[in-house]
Design a protein around this motif. Structure first.
Motif, PDB file in Angstrom:
ATOM      1  N   UNK A 241       0.859  -1.177   0.000  1.00  0.00           N
ATOM      2  CA  UNK A 241       0.000   0.000   0.000  1.00  0.00           C
ATOM      3  C   UNK A 241       0.900   1.233   0.000  1.00  0.00           C
ATOM      4  N   UNK A 242       0.579   2.206  -0.825  1.00  0.00           N
ATOM      5  CA  UNK A 242       1.251   3.504  -0.769  1.00  0.00           C
ATOM      6  C   UNK A 242       0.495   4.363   0.243  1.00  0.00           C
ATOM      7  N   UNK A 243       1.205   4.989   1.174  1.00  0.00           N
ATOM      8  CA  UNK A 243       0.551   5.855   2.144  1.00  0.00           C
ATOM      9  C   UNK A 243      -0.056   7.071   1.448  1.00  0.00           C
ATOM     10  N   UNK A 244      -1.193   7.575   1.940  1.00  0.00           N
ATOM     11  CA  UNK A 244      -1.886   8.668   1.245  1.00  0.00           C
ATOM     12  C   UNK A 244      -1.118   9.985   1.207  1.00  0.00           C
ATOM     13  N   UNK A 245      -0.450  10.377   2.272  1.00  0.00           N
ATOM     14  CA  UNK A 245       0.430  11.546   2.301  1.00  0.00           C
ATOM     15  C   UNK A 245      -0.191  12.791   1.666  1.00  0.00           C
ATOM     16  N   UNK A 246      -1.178  13.381   2.343  1.00  0.00           N
ATOM     17  CA  UNK A 246      -1.819  14.593   1.832  1.00  0.00           C
ATOM     18  C   UNK A 246      -0.779  15.657   1.539  1.00  0.00           C
ATOM     19  N   UNK A 247      -0.876  16.252   0.371  1.00  0.00           N
ATOM     20  CA  UNK A 247       0.057  17.278  -0.047  1.00  0.00           C
ATOM     21  C   UNK A 247       1.275  16.754  -0.766  1.00  0.00           C
ATOM     22  N   UNK A 248       1.528  15.455  -0.683  1.00  0.00           N
ATOM     23  CA  UNK A 248       2.695  14.838  -1.322  1.00  0.00           C
ATOM     24  C   UNK A 248       2.277  13.811  -2.366  1.00  0.00           C
TER      25      UNK A 248
END
Length: 349
Positions: A14-21
């Motif tokens: 899973x790729x982490x969601x990382x808002x803004x990135x």
């Protein structure tokens, strides 16, 4: 049918969601390679969030996941916030700037954002995850009715039990090593600071839900370690920040590739919530200020303004350069190449 089969994954990544990135390009590349790409929508209004979902779908027909913030909306504490802005004023002055006159909340919690909820029910993403807490029962029911699988980030067995009782389909076990915001439901509660591997094993033994391990995992060996403890997949965030498809700016990329990667720190100073960041000028400033940090996300208003002022002056060291403890293992590869490498490393183990 397993969780990965339900989503249609061929790799337990899973790729982490990382808002803004995280970007649609990054999410699509991870999903195209057999993992689960992700979009962090917590910082977006309904129109911007819909545009990101539509762009991702234009790039891939495979499943991806979207993440929402469900933090409690804090009351205004004018005296505390004024003291914080006054404490930051010298740092603003270094960039020939003034702090905001007052703080506002840059983000709206899903608990109060009916427009985002309605958009998600229309768009029907395959997977929706929640950070900082759990959705209202009616919101969870609406998303489930729309066909979405529901995941919650948890940092303790107690939070995992709450997620199970709320009808989540799986939990993301966020260890203390993880970069970015600590997903604690209550940021002021005692924190046992469980490591990714300890928390993963505890939840595998105690919960009936599938567990996705998250925090400090950077390569195939780390993914294999999580799977060996019973996780069904591993979620990686920092590993993808250096990919050209991410939205990380030049200062963030340079810090991740340099000595700062060896020294991450948990700080409240940037946003008002505990979050793991590359050690930089902002984290060092936060350790010296004599006044309490305002609540999340109101403190983030000041943090974003301070970063913008210094960035305009050519100083990148006030950015929210989120990174986990595995940061020195980051590899600056295009996302498809990184996914191929991760899968090959996992097979080799």
């Amino acid at each position: 049918m397993t969780l990965l089969e339900r989503i249609g994954l061929t790799a337990p990544i899973f790729q982490a969601p990382m808002a803004g990135v995280a970007t649609p390009a990054l999410a699509a590349a991870v999903s195209e390679a057999g993992g689960l790409g992700a979009l962090g929508l917590g910082a977006s209004d309904s129109e911007a969030a819909r545009a990101m979902i539509e762009e991702t779908r234009a790039r891939t027909d495979r499943a991806f996941h979207v993440n929402l913030f469900v933090h409690a909306t804090p009351p205004t504490d004018a005296a505390r916030e004024a003291a914080w802005l006054a404490a930051l004023a010298p740092a603003f002055a270094e960039a020939s700037a003034e702090p905001p006159e007052a703080l506002t909340s840059p983000y709206t919690s899903l608990a109060e954002d009916n427009a985002v909820l309605a958009m998600l029910c229309e768009e029907r993403p395959a997977v929706v995850s929640f950070h900082f807490g759990l959705p209202e029962p009616s919101h969870a029911a609406a998303l489930r009715e729309a066909g979405c699988l529901l995941l919650a980030s948890v940092t303790s067995p107690a939070e995992a039990l709450a997620a199970e009782r709320a009808g989540m389909d799986a939990v993301i076990a966020q260890g203390y090593e993880a970069g970015g915001h600590r997903g604690m439901f209550d940021p002021d509660a005692p924190d046992d600071r469980l490591s990714t591997m300890a928390l993963t094993r505890l939840l595998v033994r105690r919960s009936t839900l599938p567990v996705i391990a998250a925090g400090g995992i950077m390569d195939g060996a780390g993914i294999a370690a999580a799977l060996s403890l019973g996780a069904v997949a591993a979620q990686l965030g920092t590993a993808f920040v250096a990919c050209p498809e991410s939205a990380a700016d030049a200062g963030y990329r340079a810090a991740l590739a340099g000595a700062a990667a060896d020294h991450t720190i948990m700080t409240r100073a940037i946003s008002g919530r505990p979050a793991r960041c590359l050690a930089n000028r902002f984290t060092r400033l936060g350790e010296t200020l004599p006044v309490p940090v305002p609540d999340y996300p109101r403190a983030y208003h000041a943090g974003k303004a301070l970063n913008a002022a210094h960035k305009a002056a050519g100083e990148p060291g006030y950015g929210a350069q989120w990174a986990g403890q595995g940061a020195p293992l980051a590899r600056a590869l295009p996302a498809p190449e990184l996914m191929t490498l991760l899968i090959d490393e996992l097979k080799a183990v």
